[in-house]
Design a protein around this motif. Structure first.
Motif, mmCIF file in Angstrom:
data_model
loop_
_atom_site.group_PDB
_atom_site.id
_atom_site.type_symbol
_atom_site.label_atom_id
_atom_site.label_comp_id
_atom_site.label_asym_id
_atom_site.label_seq_id
_atom_site.Cartn_x
_atom_site.Cartn_y
_atom_site.Cartn_z
ATOM 1 N N SER A 137 -6.085 -10.303 -4.689
ATOM 2 C CA SER A 137 -4.719 -10.178 -4.180
ATOM 3 C C SER A 137 -4.364 -8.722 -3.895
ATOM 4 O O SER A 137 -3.753 -8.403 -2.878
ATOM 5 C CB SER A 137 -3.720 -10.755 -5.198
ATOM 6 N N ARG A 138 -4.761 -7.830 -4.796
ATOM 7 C CA ARG A 138 -4.517 -6.402 -4.567
ATOM 8 C C ARG A 138 -5.245 -5.929 -3.309
ATOM 9 O O ARG A 138 -4.710 -5.146 -2.530
ATOM 10 C CB ARG A 138 -5.018 -5.550 -5.747
ATOM 11 N N ASN A 139 -6.442 -6.382 -3.136
ATOM 12 C CA ASN A 139 -7.176 -5.995 -1.936
ATOM 13 C C ASN A 139 -6.483 -6.506 -0.678
ATOM 14 O O ASN A 139 -6.424 -5.803 0.324
ATOM 15 C CB ASN A 139 -8.610 -6.537 -1.985
ATOM 16 N N ARG A 140 -5.969 -7.708 -0.772
ATOM 17 C CA ARG A 140 -5.290 -8.260 0.404
ATOM 18 C C ARG A 140 -4.020 -7.465 0.693
ATOM 19 O O ARG A 140 -3.700 -7.206 1.854
ATOM 20 C CB ARG A 140 -4.958 -9.738 0.186
ATOM 21 N N ILE A 141 -3.295 -7.070 -0.342
ATOM 22 C CA ILE A 141 -2.106 -6.234 -0.139
ATOM 23 C C ILE A 141 -2.518 -4.923 0.524
ATOM 24 O O ILE A 141 -1.888 -4.471 1.482
ATOM 25 C CB ILE A 141 -1.397 -5.947 -1.478
ATOM 26 N N TYR A 142 -3.578 -4.341 0.009
ATOM 27 C CA TYR A 142 -4.018 -3.053 0.571
ATOM 28 C C TYR A 142 -4.340 -3.187 2.054
ATOM 29 O O TYR A 142 -3.916 -2.360 2.869
ATOM 30 C CB TYR A 142 -5.237 -2.523 -0.190
ATOM 31 N N LYS A 143 -5.059 -4.219 2.396
ATOM 32 C CA LYS A 143 -5.392 -4.405 3.815
ATOM 33 C C LYS A 143 -4.137 -4.682 4.634
ATOM 34 O O LYS A 143 -4.015 -4.204 5.762
ATOM 35 C CB LYS A 143 -6.387 -5.549 3.974
ATOM 36 N N ALA A 144 -3.218 -5.450 4.060
ATOM 37 C CA ALA A 144 -2.003 -5.798 4.807
ATOM 38 C C ALA A 144 -1.175 -4.557 5.137
ATOM 39 O O ALA A 144 -0.577 -4.475 6.208
ATOM 40 C CB ALA A 144 -1.163 -6.804 4.007
ATOM 41 N N ILE A 145 -1.131 -3.594 4.212
ATOM 42 C CA ILE A 145 -0.287 -2.420 4.467
ATOM 43 C C ILE A 145 -1.038 -1.275 5.126
ATOM 44 O O ILE A 145 -0.414 -0.336 5.604
ATOM 45 C CB ILE A 145 0.419 -1.902 3.181
ATOM 46 N N SER A 146 -2.369 -1.335 5.154
ATOM 47 C CA SER A 146 -3.106 -0.155 5.628
ATOM 48 C C SER A 146 -3.913 -0.382 6.899
ATOM 49 O O SER A 146 -4.318 0.576 7.539
ATOM 50 C CB SER A 146 -4.056 0.342 4.531
ATOM 51 N N SER A 147 -4.141 -1.630 7.278
ATOM 52 C CA SER A 147 -5.075 -1.874 8.374
ATOM 53 C C SER A 147 -4.371 -2.248 9.671
ATOM 54 O O SER A 147 -3.276 -2.819 9.657
ATOM 55 C CB SER A 147 -6.038 -3.006 8.001
ATOM 56 N N THR A 148 -5.016 -1.943 10.759
ATOM 57 C CA THR A 148 -4.574 -2.426 12.058
ATOM 58 C C THR A 148 -4.977 -3.901 12.184
ATOM 59 O O THR A 148 -5.846 -4.376 11.454
ATOM 60 C CB THR A 148 -5.259 -1.652 13.186
ATOM 61 N N PRO A 149 -4.358 -4.620 13.119
ATOM 62 C CA PRO A 149 -4.758 -6.009 13.335
ATOM 63 C C PRO A 149 -6.265 -6.156 13.588
ATOM 64 O O PRO A 149 -6.890 -7.077 13.063
ATOM 65 C CB PRO A 149 -3.940 -6.405 14.562
ATOM 66 N N LEU B 169 11.323 9.007 1.268
ATOM 67 C CA LEU B 169 11.263 7.830 2.134
ATOM 68 C C LEU B 169 9.854 7.504 2.600
ATOM 69 O O LEU B 169 9.493 6.342 2.753
ATOM 70 C CB LEU B 169 12.133 8.049 3.381
ATOM 71 N N ARG B 170 9.058 8.545 2.845
ATOM 72 C CA ARG B 170 7.716 8.276 3.359
ATOM 73 C C ARG B 170 6.896 7.436 2.371
ATOM 74 O O ARG B 170 6.018 6.669 2.774
ATOM 75 C CB ARG B 170 6.987 9.571 3.690
ATOM 76 N N MET B 171 7.212 7.550 1.069
ATOM 77 C CA MET B 171 6.475 6.728 0.100
ATOM 78 C C MET B 171 6.924 5.276 0.161
ATOM 79 O O MET B 171 6.115 4.363 0.007
ATOM 80 C CB MET B 171 6.662 7.285 -1.309
ATOM 81 N N VAL B 172 8.199 5.064 0.380
ATOM 82 C CA VAL B 172 8.681 3.687 0.541
ATOM 83 C C VAL B 172 8.060 3.080 1.796
ATOM 84 O O VAL B 172 7.596 1.937 1.788
ATOM 85 C CB VAL B 172 10.220 3.642 0.610
ATOM 86 N N ALA B 173 8.032 3.870 2.874
ATOM 87 C CA ALA B 173 7.419 3.380 4.116
ATOM 88 C C ALA B 173 5.956 3.025 3.879
ATOM 89 O O ALA B 173 5.474 1.978 4.328
ATOM 90 C CB ALA B 173 7.546 4.434 5.214
ATOM 91 N N SER B 174 5.265 3.873 3.141
ATOM 92 C CA SER B 174 3.853 3.627 2.852
ATOM 93 C C SER B 174 3.684 2.351 2.035
ATOM 94 O O SER B 174 2.820 1.514 2.315
ATOM 95 C CB SER B 174 3.279 4.831 2.103
ATOM 96 N N TYR B 175 4.544 2.184 1.040
ATOM 97 C CA TYR B 175 4.508 0.979 0.197
ATOM 98 C C TYR B 175 4.737 -0.279 1.033
ATOM 99 O O TYR B 175 4.129 -1.318 0.795
ATOM 100 C CB TYR B 175 5.581 1.092 -0.883
ATOM 101 N N LEU B 176 5.625 -0.170 2.008
ATOM 102 C CA LEU B 176 5.967 -1.345 2.824
ATOM 103 C C LEU B 176 5.032 -1.545 4.011
ATOM 104 O O LEU B 176 5.119 -2.563 4.701
ATOM 105 C CB LEU B 176 7.415 -1.218 3.321
ATOM 106 N N GLY B 177 4.155 -0.579 4.244
ATOM 107 C CA GLY B 177 3.204 -0.737 5.343
ATOM 108 C C GLY B 177 3.802 -0.493 6.713
ATOM 109 O O GLY B 177 3.434 -1.149 7.681
ATOM 110 N N MET B 178 4.722 0.455 6.808
ATOM 111 C CA MET B 178 5.272 0.799 8.124
ATOM 112 C C MET B 178 5.351 2.316 8.236
ATOM 113 O O MET B 178 5.194 3.032 7.246
ATOM 114 C CB MET B 178 6.665 0.179 8.298
#
Lengths: 193, 193
Positions: A137-149, B169-178
């Motif tokens: 689940s953590r890995n999925r969160i990481y990919k969701a917030i860090s990866s491009t489509p 704010l940049r940390m909140v943005a990072s957490y939210l993936g935007m």
DNA sequence: TTGAAATCGGGACAAATGTCCTCTTTCGAA
DNA sequence: TTCGAAAGAGGACATTTGTCCCGATTTCAA
């Protein structure tokens, strides 16, 4: 179905005695479901831990606008439940249904809890499953917030090869949190290579 | 620090005896860190479970392009660790550092494991924490794949009121993936109301 | 105290993504 | 088998989002 489960358990852990495995299997309810059959309806309590011996389930949630969001694919030889609803006997937010005709083993909370206290190796095995679940689940969160489509799609086919061949693209798009259009554009672009 | 921890534990569970709580506290290492100090460096093994008695930590990961992705905020009276690295003694993918001067209690795996076998209530409490963690991770995945940036922001301030006032704010943005830009646009739009 | 760095808002522009539509093919239930 | 629904590709277009600037203010460390 039980022989499949027993083979799976033995492959996963050597800590069980044959008698323990027999008892675990004996406590299960066997169930066959047809494609599209609903195993958990949002609003109901999720009463069972489920092990899929054959087939394919999915877990999804309906957004306030009516759209489906796919949380989990559950192919054969995996477990599924709504842990929150199961543990606290709360109404679930999730739906679980069959993407293919499937065969399942079900354990009610009462009977599974009894097994957990009776068989320490099962508690250890169950803890391990939960730990793996948390990790993925953590890995999925990481990919969701860090990866491009693109990266999400490539990661998906790398992590779950085979699923793509068994489900419609729109479900993969839903799982990855993008529109079908975006996913189909990515796939089209990859054909160029 | 220990009195804060003891008060926390008593508020969370009535299953502990005073003697058990004393033993758990006695096994902890007390540590003070300054803002920006690193508690876990990616590549190292995460050797401790940490409880924050005072201050604020964050857990983040560096992408292949060098960008930071914030996985977790850890304010006072919460726990943090990299469970995967801690349990298997693997090199971690995560960094943990202090966003404010902080005071921590640390337990090594060996000493915590000893406590877990000695004190069944601690095992039950720990299982509960993991279960809560899994549940909130699933919710975060659901929001990540189903919500618009606006909804993610509104959900964040609803779920974690106060954090916004303590971090850039940049940390909140990072957490939210935007991007920060998107977040600042959303905030600007909300001022119109 | 002072200078450098970080924060954050804003503008301009490009790129990515979503929605809506059509068309063709496939799938599934009667 | 047959007919209707679903899937999936593609075009057109609008919207959203990101990147790259700048400038004002705040924060932080020497």
């Amino acid at each position: 179905m039980l022989p499949i489960f027993e083979k799976y358990i033995k492959a996963q852990s050597t800590s069980f005695t044959d008698e323990e495995i027999r008892r675990i299997g004996a406590a299960a309810i066997q169930r066959k479901v047809r494609k599209k059959e609903l195993l958990l309806n949002a609003g109901e309590v999720c009463r069972y831990k489920m092990f899929i011996t054959k087939g394919f389930l999915r877990t999804y949630r309906i957004g306030s606008d009516g759209s489906e969001h796919l949380m989990q694919f559950s192919p054969e030889l995996t477990w599924t439940t709504d842990g929150e609803s199961y543990a606290n006997r709360n109404p679930s937010d999730y739906n679980i249904d069959a993407l293919e005709d499937s065969q399942l083993l079900l354990w009610s909370k009462d009977s599974f809890d009894a097994l957990l206290t009776l068989i320490p190796a099962l508690k250890a095995f169950s803890d391990q499953l939960i730990s793996n679940n948390l990790h993925s689940s953590r890995n999925r969160i990481y990919k969701a917030i860090s990866s491009t489509p693109e990266e999400k799609y490539e990661d998906f086919i790398r992590t779950y090869p085979g699923i793509l061949l068994r489900v419609p693209l729109r479900m993969v798009a839903s799982y990855l949190g993008m529109s079908v259009k975006t996913l189909s554009r990515i796939r089209q672009a990859q054909l160029q290579h």
